[in-house]
Design a protein around this motif. Structure first.
Motif, mmCIF file in Angstrom:
data_model
loop_
_atom_site.group_PDB
_atom_site.id
_atom_site.type_symbol
_atom_site.label_atom_id
_atom_site.label_comp_id
_atom_site.label_asym_id
_atom_site.label_seq_id
_atom_site.Cartn_x
_atom_site.Cartn_y
_atom_site.Cartn_z
ATOM 1 N N GLN A 30 0.371 -1.317 0.161
ATOM 2 C CA GLN A 30 -0.127 -0.196 -0.321
ATOM 3 C C GLN A 30 1.121 1.124 -0.071
ATOM 4 O O GLN A 30 2.307 1.476 0.721
ATOM 5 N N ASN A 31 0.266 2.221 -0.331
ATOM 6 C CA ASN A 31 1.284 3.535 -0.612
ATOM 7 C C ASN A 31 0.103 4.711 -0.249
ATOM 8 O O ASN A 31 -0.558 5.675 -0.271
ATOM 9 N N ASN A 32 0.922 4.593 1.524
ATOM 10 C CA ASN A 32 0.146 5.397 2.228
ATOM 11 C C ASN A 32 0.852 6.610 2.624
ATOM 12 O O ASN A 32 0.307 7.672 3.825
ATOM 13 N N VAL A 33 2.209 6.891 1.963
ATOM 14 C CA VAL A 33 2.812 8.058 2.863
ATOM 15 C C VAL A 33 1.717 9.480 2.042
ATOM 16 O O VAL A 33 1.725 9.252 1.371
ATOM 17 N N ILE A 34 2.307 9.882 2.599
ATOM 18 C CA ILE A 34 1.234 11.434 2.705
ATOM 19 C C ILE A 34 2.902 11.871 2.532
ATOM 20 O O ILE A 34 3.939 12.426 3.356
ATOM 21 N N ASP A 35 2.997 12.628 1.357
ATOM 22 C CA ASP A 35 4.611 13.557 0.786
ATOM 23 C C ASP A 35 3.860 14.862 1.130
ATOM 24 O O ASP A 35 3.252 15.764 0.133
ATOM 25 N N ASN A 36 4.312 15.821 2.101
ATOM 26 C CA ASN A 36 3.782 16.851 1.704
ATOM 27 C C ASN A 36 4.953 17.999 1.533
ATOM 28 O O ASN A 36 4.943 19.289 1.540
ATOM 29 N N ASN A 37 6.002 17.641 0.903
ATOM 30 C CA ASN A 37 6.650 19.044 -0.032
ATOM 31 C C ASN A 37 6.745 18.715 -1.272
ATOM 32 O O ASN A 37 7.185 17.399 -1.716
ATOM 33 N N PRO A 38 6.160 19.304 -1.894
ATOM 34 C CA PRO A 38 6.114 19.401 -2.998
ATOM 35 C C PRO A 38 7.944 19.140 -3.944
ATOM 36 O O PRO A 38 8.450 19.413 -3.205
ATOM 37 N N PRO A 39 7.606 18.834 -5.747
ATOM 38 C CA PRO A 39 8.875 18.900 -6.044
ATOM 39 C C PRO A 39 9.597 19.993 -6.532
ATOM 40 O O PRO A 39 8.484 21.607 -6.313
ATOM 41 N N PHE A 40 11.133 19.931 -6.186
ATOM 42 C CA PHE A 40 11.109 21.839 -6.643
ATOM 43 C C PHE A 40 10.708 22.766 -7.337
ATOM 44 O O PHE A 40 9.828 23.497 -7.325
ATOM 45 N N ALA A 67 13.382 34.881 -11.449
ATOM 46 C CA ALA A 67 12.265 33.446 -11.472
ATOM 47 C C ALA A 67 13.123 33.278 -9.901
ATOM 48 O O ALA A 67 13.612 34.133 -9.187
ATOM 49 N N ILE A 68 11.563 32.706 -8.575
ATOM 50 C CA ILE A 68 12.095 32.873 -7.995
ATOM 51 C C ILE A 68 11.740 32.134 -7.481
ATOM 52 O O ILE A 68 10.854 30.988 -7.899
ATOM 53 N N TYR A 69 12.253 31.324 -5.573
ATOM 54 C CA TYR A 69 11.578 29.557 -5.735
ATOM 55 C C TYR A 69 11.202 30.244 -3.947
ATOM 56 O O TYR A 69 11.943 30.598 -3.116
ATOM 57 N N ASN A 70 9.911 29.393 -4.004
ATOM 58 C CA ASN A 70 9.178 30.026 -2.930
ATOM 59 C C ASN A 70 9.956 29.009 -1.126
ATOM 60 O O ASN A 70 8.632 27.857 -1.972
ATOM 61 N N VAL A 71 10.528 29.576 -0.755
ATOM 62 C CA VAL A 71 10.836 28.146 0.453
ATOM 63 C C VAL A 71 9.775 28.120 1.751
ATOM 64 O O VAL A 71 9.303 26.984 1.655
ATOM 65 N N ASN A 72 8.632 29.149 1.635
ATOM 66 C CA ASN A 72 7.013 28.491 2.344
ATOM 67 C C ASN A 72 6.061 29.475 1.613
ATOM 68 O O ASN A 72 6.365 30.664 1.172
ATOM 69 N N GLU A 73 5.416 30.208 2.861
ATOM 70 C CA GLU A 73 4.093 31.275 2.189
ATOM 71 C C GLU A 73 4.513 32.461 2.362
ATOM 72 O O GLU A 73 4.461 32.939 1.433
ATOM 73 N N ILE A 74 5.664 32.151 3.222
ATOM 74 C CA ILE A 74 6.191 33.767 3.974
ATOM 75 C C ILE A 74 7.507 34.246 3.164
ATOM 76 O O ILE A 74 7.314 35.666 2.569
ATOM 77 N N VAL A 75 8.491 33.369 2.670
ATOM 78 C CA VAL A 75 9.786 33.404 2.058
ATOM 79 C C VAL A 75 10.304 33.530 0.403
ATOM 80 O O VAL A 75 9.782 31.977 0.373
#
Length: 184
Positions: A30-40, A67-75
């Protein structure tokens, strides 16, 4: 002390081992793993600016991808490139090229604070006139912009200020300048 029969120990050991390994086998299926980190690349946004100014004997063309990389919703952090051509008929023509590092902070979704370090090379060739001979002026220009703006969706409208502004060597005529920033 009561003696335990070896067959009971063996059966108990077998049942425990079977239970452990059967759960591992089922979990592998079963693949029950939840990945909260989207790809780069899901956190990268592209934007920039295009500029075109044409007048009587005057031309200003600029291309500024970023181009910007969104570290999180704030930065968010990013990089930008700048290419430009500026010409005034019978006076001068200038090429500008370089890059920048950008940092964006959104303390609340509607407000965006920014810091941008820009390093560009300016190559200007002045044409000779009746009073002065022609000459070239080539130099590096460094700017450190601090800015703030109102943000809605992918668009931010605001102003920035060059804290390293120098009247004699800065690329722009003023330390203060408005901006429109768009990232997709």
């Amino acid at each position: 002390m009561k003696k335990i029969h070896p067959s009971i120990v063996f059966r108990s050991f077998f049942v425990i081992m079977f239970s452990l390994f059967s759960n591992l086998i089922i979990a592998q299926g079963q693949n029950n793993v939840i990945d909260n980190n989207p790809p780069f690349w899901d956190k990268v946004q592209f934007g920039g600016g295009l500029g075109l100014g044409i007048g009587s004997g005057y031309t200003d063309i600029s291309v500024m991808p970023s181009a910007i990389y969104n570290v999180n919703e704030i930065v968010a952090v990013g990089v930008g490139l700048q290419f430009g051509y500026l010409s005034s008929k019978n006076q001068y023509h200038s090429y500008v090229y370089g890059g920048s590092l950008v940092g964006l902070v959104n303390p609340i979704p509607e407000i965006q604070l920014s810091v941008e370090l820009e390093q560009v090379r300016v190559n200007t060739e002045y044409e000779s006139t009746n009073n002065f001979p022609g000459f070239t002026d080539n130099y590096w220009n460094t700017a450190l912009y601090l800015g703030a703006g109102y943000r809605t969706g992918n668009v931010t409208i605001g102003a920035r200020y060059d804290v390293l502004f120098n009247d004699d060597r800065s690329l722009y005529g003023s330390a203060f300048m408005p901006f429109v920033r768009v990232y997709f």
